[in-house]
Structures are given as C-alpha cells and as structure tokens.
Design a protein around this motif. Sequence first.
Motif, short mmCIF file in Angstrom:
data_model
loop_
_atom_site.label_atom_id
_atom_site.label_comp_id
_atom_site.label_asym_id
_atom_site.label_seq_id
_atom_site.Cartn_x
_atom_site.Cartn_y
_atom_site.Cartn_z
N ARG A 41 0.84 -1.20 0.00
CA ARG A 41 0.00 0.00 0.00
C ARG A 41 0.87 1.24 0.00
N GLN A 42 0.27 2.31 -0.49
CA GLN A 42 0.98 3.59 -0.50
C GLN A 42 0.00 4.71 -0.22
N ALA A 43 0.27 5.45 0.83
CA ALA A 43 -0.53 6.61 1.18
C ALA A 43 0.13 7.85 0.60
N PRO A 44 -0.63 8.93 0.41
CA PRO A 44 -0.06 10.15 -0.16
C PRO A 44 1.12 10.66 0.66
N GLY A 45 2.21 10.95 -0.01
CA GLY A 45 3.38 11.49 0.66
C GLY A 45 4.21 10.47 1.41
N LYS A 46 3.82 9.19 1.32
CA LYS A 46 4.56 8.15 2.04
C LYS A 46 5.13 7.12 1.07
N GLU A 47 6.12 6.40 1.55
CA GLU A 47 6.70 5.34 0.74
C GLU A 47 5.77 4.13 0.69
N ARG A 48 5.96 3.33 -0.34
CA ARG A 48 5.19 2.10 -0.45
C ARG A 48 5.52 1.18 0.73
N GLU A 49 4.49 0.57 1.27
CA GLU A 49 4.63 -0.24 2.48
C GLU A 49 4.17 -1.67 2.23
N PHE A 50 4.93 -2.61 2.70
CA PHE A 50 4.54 -4.01 2.62
C PHE A 50 3.37 -4.28 3.55
N VAL A 51 2.38 -5.04 3.07
CA VAL A 51 1.20 -5.36 3.88
C VAL A 51 1.15 -6.85 4.21
N ALA A 52 1.16 -7.69 3.18
CA ALA A 52 1.01 -9.13 3.41
C ALA A 52 1.49 -9.89 2.20
N THR A 53 1.88 -11.15 2.42
CA THR A 53 2.33 -12.00 1.34
C THR A 53 1.93 -13.44 1.61
N ILE A 54 1.86 -14.22 0.54
CA ILE A 54 1.44 -15.62 0.65
C ILE A 54 2.24 -16.46 -0.34
N ASN A 55 2.54 -17.69 0.04
CA ASN A 55 3.31 -18.55 -0.86
C ASN A 55 2.41 -19.13 -1.95
N TRP A 56 3.01 -19.88 -2.87
CA TRP A 56 2.27 -20.34 -4.03
C TRP A 56 1.12 -21.27 -3.67
N ARG A 57 1.30 -22.02 -2.61
CA ARG A 57 0.30 -23.03 -2.25
C ARG A 57 -0.79 -22.45 -1.34
N GLY A 58 -0.49 -21.30 -0.75
CA GLY A 58 -1.47 -20.68 0.12
C GLY A 58 -1.42 -21.12 1.56
N ASP A 59 -0.39 -21.86 1.95
CA ASP A 59 -0.34 -22.36 3.32
C ASP A 59 0.72 -21.68 4.17
N SER A 60 1.31 -20.62 3.66
CA SER A 60 2.29 -19.87 4.43
C SER A 60 2.11 -18.40 4.13
N THR A 61 1.98 -17.60 5.19
CA THR A 61 1.74 -16.17 5.03
C THR A 61 2.64 -15.37 5.96
N TYR A 62 2.74 -14.09 5.64
CA TYR A 62 3.55 -13.19 6.47
C TYR A 62 2.94 -11.80 6.35
N TYR A 63 2.97 -11.04 7.47
CA TYR A 63 2.29 -9.74 7.50
C TYR A 63 3.20 -8.64 8.01
#
Length: 125
Positions: free
Chosen positions: A38-60
């Motif tokens: 995500r990116q808010a006005p005037g701010k750098e892009r921020e990591f929110v969430a990610t998921i692996n190919w199989r969908g059984d591992s996530t990180y926030y």
Amino acid sequence: QVQLVESGGGLVQTGGSLRLSCAASGRRFSSSAMGWFRQAPGKEREFVATINWRGDSTYYGDSVKGRFTISRDNSKNTVYLQMNSLKPEDAAVYYCAAASGWSTWQDRDYRYDYWGQGTQVSVSS
C-alpha cells in the motif's frame, strides 16, 4: 506474463471491514508468491502481506498483524486481502503484486515483477 486487476476498495468507517480481490491472468500465477502493498499520499510504499504459491504460508507487516488476512484460490486465479478493524492510518492505494520468480512468500517489493493498477481504500474517523 501475469496481469493483475484489483477490486474491492472503497470508503469504510473506522472499525469496519473490506475485502480486496486481485484477479490474475497468466499461467505463472499459481506458482508465484503473491503480495499486497500500500501507499498513502506522501509516504513510501509499504509491505502489507504476502502468501506462498500453495497458500499455506503467510507473512504480515507489523501494522496489520492480527487484523488483515491474505488468502488465495489458485482454481480462480485470485488472491484476497480481508481487512478488519480498519483504522484511518490504513487509508491508501492498495496494490496486488506477483513475484513470478519465487514460490515462497516475499516481503520485499523488489522481488515482485508484476503489479496491479491499485485500488483506493479510504477510512473515515
């Protein structure tokens, strides 16, 4: 090639919920790590969430842990971001991204080679 189209953004009150969707085209989707940034006005892009190919591992990202949930349905070529307990500071343009060279989850934006056009999330206080 992977093409990504986000949807589901909008205006919500503080404490409310939204579910973002990212529809992907291309054969590499199901083998790719996926992420939301995500990116808010005037701010750098921020990591929110990610998921692996199989969908059984996530990180926030720390700012969304316990409130947001990423998931994917490879049969529908779609990745989701369920956002609960939204706060005004969550307001931003949210981008879906694919890291086609990676099957494990990735939290660094430079690992992602395909990006959607973004969807606006606004949170009223």
